[in-house]
Write a protein that holds these residues in place. Structure first.
Motif, PDB file in Angstrom:
ATOM      1  N   GLN A   1       0.746   5.214  -5.112  1.00  0.00           N
ATOM      2  CA  GLN A   1       0.664   6.346  -6.041  1.00  0.00           C
ATOM      3  C   GLN A   1      -0.166   6.049  -7.277  1.00  0.00           C
ATOM      4  O   GLN A   1      -0.805   6.945  -7.841  1.00  0.00           O
ATOM      5  CB  GLN A   1       2.069   6.816  -6.446  1.00  0.00           C
ATOM      6  CG  GLN A   1       2.878   5.830  -7.262  1.00  0.00           C
ATOM      7  CD  GLN A   1       3.774   4.986  -6.385  1.00  0.00           C
ATOM      8  OE1 GLN A   1       3.443   4.717  -5.231  1.00  0.00           O
ATOM      9  NE2 GLN A   1       4.908   4.559  -6.922  1.00  0.00           N
ATOM     10  N   TYR A   2      -0.192   4.786  -7.725  1.00  0.00           N
ATOM     11  CA  TYR A   2      -0.937   4.456  -8.944  1.00  0.00           C
ATOM     12  C   TYR A   2      -2.437   4.631  -8.738  1.00  0.00           C
ATOM     13  O   TYR A   2      -3.138   5.140  -9.606  1.00  0.00           O
ATOM     14  CB  TYR A   2      -0.612   3.024  -9.375  1.00  0.00           C
ATOM     15  CG  TYR A   2       0.858   2.804  -9.621  1.00  0.00           C
ATOM     16  CD1 TYR A   2       1.493   3.403 -10.699  1.00  0.00           C
ATOM     17  CD2 TYR A   2       1.628   2.026  -8.759  1.00  0.00           C
ATOM     18  CE1 TYR A   2       2.856   3.222 -10.927  1.00  0.00           C
ATOM     19  CE2 TYR A   2       2.989   1.837  -8.971  1.00  0.00           C
ATOM     20  CZ  TYR A   2       3.594   2.443 -10.050  1.00  0.00           C
ATOM     21  OH  TYR A   2       4.937   2.280 -10.257  1.00  0.00           O
ATOM     22  N   GLY A   3      -2.921   4.205  -7.586  1.00  0.00           N
ATOM     23  CA  GLY A   3      -4.329   4.392  -7.285  1.00  0.00           C
ATOM     24  C   GLY A   3      -4.670   5.837  -6.986  1.00  0.00           C
ATOM     25  O   GLY A   3      -5.790   6.293  -7.273  1.00  0.00           O
ATOM     26  N   LEU A   4      -3.731   6.596  -6.425  1.00  0.00           N
ATOM     27  CA  LEU A   4      -3.976   8.009  -6.133  1.00  0.00           C
ATOM     28  C   LEU A   4      -4.042   8.833  -7.416  1.00  0.00           C
ATOM     29  O   LEU A   4      -4.833   9.771  -7.527  1.00  0.00           O
ATOM     30  CB  LEU A   4      -2.872   8.549  -5.217  1.00  0.00           C
ATOM     31  CG  LEU A   4      -2.898   8.037  -3.771  1.00  0.00           C
ATOM     32  CD1 LEU A   4      -1.624   8.436  -3.038  1.00  0.00           C
ATOM     33  CD2 LEU A   4      -4.126   8.550  -3.026  1.00  0.00           C
TER      34      LEU A   4
ATOM     35  N   VAL B   1       0.840  -1.205   0.000  1.00  0.00           N
ATOM     36  CA  VAL B   1       0.000   0.000   0.000  1.00  0.00           C
ATOM     37  C   VAL B   1       0.872   1.251   0.000  1.00  0.00           C
ATOM     38  O   VAL B   1       0.625   2.215  -0.734  1.00  0.00           O
ATOM     39  CB  VAL B   1      -0.938  -0.004   1.230  1.00  0.00           C
ATOM     40  CG1 VAL B   1      -1.453   1.396   1.519  1.00  0.00           C
ATOM     41  CG2 VAL B   1      -2.095  -0.959   1.006  1.00  0.00           C
ATOM     42  N   LEU B   2       1.926   1.236   0.808  1.00  0.00           N
ATOM     43  CA  LEU B   2       2.810   2.390   0.917  1.00  0.00           C
ATOM     44  C   LEU B   2       3.729   2.532  -0.288  1.00  0.00           C
ATOM     45  O   LEU B   2       4.103   3.642  -0.673  1.00  0.00           O
ATOM     46  CB  LEU B   2       3.649   2.286   2.194  1.00  0.00           C
ATOM     47  CG  LEU B   2       2.864   2.218   3.516  1.00  0.00           C
ATOM     48  CD1 LEU B   2       3.824   2.057   4.692  1.00  0.00           C
ATOM     49  CD2 LEU B   2       1.996   3.450   3.695  1.00  0.00           C
ATOM     50  N   LEU B   3       4.102   1.394  -0.892  1.00  0.00           N
ATOM     51  CA  LEU B   3       5.059   1.426  -2.003  1.00  0.00           C
ATOM     52  C   LEU B   3       4.400   1.613  -3.360  1.00  0.00           C
ATOM     53  O   LEU B   3       5.027   2.106  -4.304  1.00  0.00           O
ATOM     54  CB  LEU B   3       5.883   0.133  -2.010  1.00  0.00           C
ATOM     55  CG  LEU B   3       6.799  -0.083  -0.797  1.00  0.00           C
ATOM     56  CD1 LEU B   3       7.463  -1.452  -0.870  1.00  0.00           C
ATOM     57  CD2 LEU B   3       7.841   1.009  -0.701  1.00  0.00           C
ATOM     58  N   ALA B   4       3.132   1.205  -3.494  1.00  0.00           N
ATOM     59  CA  ALA B   4       2.458   1.277  -4.800  1.00  0.00           C
ATOM     60  C   ALA B   4       1.198   2.138  -4.754  1.00  0.00           C
ATOM     61  O   ALA B   4       0.416   2.138  -5.702  1.00  0.00           O
ATOM     62  CB  ALA B   4       2.105  -0.136  -5.281  1.00  0.00           C
TER      63      ALA B   4
END
Length: 532
Positions: free
Chosen positions: A77-80, A72-75
């Motif tokens: 940004q794609y969902g944001l 969640v913390l590492l990826a």
């Protein structure tokens, strides 16, 4: 007409290195139980690996590999970018429901046939007889390549964190060149494989220890972010959808943002690939998969909501760097530094992520090697006799580990010339694994639709099996389609999602290899299954 599977009587059993008598067959069990001996005999497989794993260690194995709260913390940004804070949260809730049905479906199949082969073996046993051999071969290729291409991806995340810390400490550092990144990735891959070879007996213990680190690390991040961050209003976090990817509609953008939650829940079959090293696998493995997935789902959802609350003002630029690059290039490092205003504090917290990410790479290598070894055991690869060989006394697929390392290093070496080439191959991982899940679960669902008897199992979905399979397939097909989408509708060459090109190439290569060679050499698992 379906072959009726026999009930194999276990006449006597003992623990440790002694032999089980199963009818007229005697198998060394290497730490297994009478149920393990029964399952291996029914599948026509020899017990070559030692069963060192137990419930807690296999739960740790699955939880560390999925690394849901870390992912969640590492990826995130794609969902944001595609969906915003509200989009990534509600998409994760939807993915969570579908993923748990997928995992439950896989867990049931693992109880029926607990084998390192996983999906391709299940397809061989459950697919219609006229299609089972080519279909299981195709799934074997996609599953193996999905896992192997995931290894450089895991190492890439670890190297990204290391580089982010360097830039945090020294913003003017020259540490982002392709050759530097590539050598970091390669170093992490070599360390992961060396651990799997020389410390293999300690792997179950390590997974248990890092399961504790995984849980305590979650609370450490939670406390820091809750107490030291500036918090965004709940109305904005849960109610405002964003479309920074430039898609025609916000709804479509949110669906494209499925990448973040999907990355957090892929790989549940990891435990299945270790099933021949797990004591009492047909009972322990399904329960361990479900407990690990429920636990990770809870941790991941709480961490995602926390992360969104703590992004701070103007997060689009300060954290994601949509207008200009951030200092570190890593959103979670930006958030930690923004929250603590302390370089040493940020370094300590990020180091914890680096350690957990490295353990995830070790776990990914272990699961990949078992998948490759199992497929080679059934003559699915060129040079299978070398890959499948287990050296006496080692009880470990060392040759398969070496092959996984060699392929992973070859993939990583592409980054010397262009990160586009590396990302193109890494993008194959999600699509290939999703395809293998779709076919395997689809075959079981077809048997249920035709009212055909399923194999005996000690963990069953019961009367809810058909519905759970349907929900899983609906989720998987949707995820499979959107796994081919780029982050924006008109991407530059470097941002293009090359998964569809790579996936099509793998399918064509596998079909061609099967047509010209493998249809003669490949031993479909069902050919070895003992039937009356």
């Amino acid at each position: 007409m379906e072959n009726k599977q026999p009930e194999i009587k276990v006449d006597s059993a003992s623990e440790g290195d002694f032999a089980y008598e199963v009818g007229d067959t005697i198998q060394p069990v290497k730490g297994g139980t009478r149920y393990d001996a029964k399952d291996m005999t029914r599948m026509g497989k020899e017990q070559e690996l030692r069963r060192n794993f137990r419930f807690v260690s296999i739960v740790g194995f699955v939880m560390i590999l999925q690394s849901t709260w870390e992912s969640v913390l590492l990826a995130g940004q794609y969902g944001l970018i595609n969906g915003g804070m509200a989009g990534v949260i509600w998409m994760t809730v939807g993915v969570l429901a579908g993923a748990l049905c997928m995992i439950a479906s896989i867990a049931e199949m693992a109880s029926m046939a607990p084998t390192a082969g996983g999906q391709y073996h299940w397809v061989s046993e459950f697919a219609p007889p006229r299609f089972e051999k080519p279909l299981s071969y195709l799934v074997g290729w996609t599953s193996a390549l999905g896992w192997v291409t995931g290894c450089p991806s895991a190492a890439q995340l670890t190297s990204m964190l290391v580089q982010g810390l360097v830039y945090l400490r020294n913003p003017n550092a020259d540490f982002g060149q392709l050759w530097q990144t590539t050598l970091l990735i390669m170093a992490f891959l070599v360390v992961a494989v060396m651990f799997n070879i020389f410390l293999a007996k300690q792997l179950p213990l390590a997974e248990g220890i890092f399961l504790i680190v995984h849980i305590f690390g979650f609370f450490a991040f939670l406390i820091v972010l809750w107490t030291m961050s500036e918090h965004t209003p709940a109305k904005e976090v849960f109610g405002e959808f964003q479309n920074y990817g430039g898609w025609p509609t916000t709804g479509l953008s949110t669906l494209v943002g499925i990448t973040t939650p999907l990355w957090c829940f892929l790989g549940p079959d990891a435990g299945a690939h270790m099933s021949e090293e797990l004591k009492d696998a047909s009972r322990v493995l399904p329960s361990a998969m479900m407990w690990a997935s429920f636990g990770n789902a809870l941790l991941g959802l709480v961490m995602l909501i926390t992360f969104c609350f703590c992004l701070g003002p103007n997060w689009q630029d300060n954290v994601l760097g949509l207008s200009e690059d951030t200092q570190t290039g890593v959103p979670i490092i930006q958030v930690l530094y923004q929250s603590t205003n302390s370089i040493p504090g940020t370094i300590v917290m990020t180091t914890m992520l680096i350690i957990l990410s490295m353990v995830g790479t070790i776990t990914c290598i272990a699961s990949s090697s078992r998948q490759v070894w199992a497929f080679a055991r059934d003559k699915g690869f060129p040079f299978s006799s070398y890959i499948e060989h287990v050296r006496p006394g080692w009880d470990l697929p060392v040759n398969a580990l070496i092959v996984v390392l060699a392929v992973s290093l070859a993939i990583s070496a592409l980054n010397f010339g262009s990160d586009v080439a590396l990302n193109a191959i890494i993008s194959l991982s999600n699509a290939a694994l999703l395809f293998s899940y779709i076919v395997a679960i689809g075959c079981v669902r077809l048997k249920r639709f035709r009212n055909e008897a399923l194999l005996p199992r000690r963990w069953s979905l019961g009367k809810w099996g058909a519905l759970i399979n349907d929900v899983a397939l609906g989720f998987l097909v949707t995820a499979f389609v959107f796994s081919f989408f780029p982050i924006s509708p008109e991407p530059a060459l470097a941002d293009m999602n090359w998964a569809i090109v790579m996936f099509a190439g793998v399918i064509v290569a596998a079909v061609a290899n099967y047509w010209f060679r493998a249809h003669r050499t490949y031993m479909s698992p069902v050919m070895l299954v003992k039937a009356e």
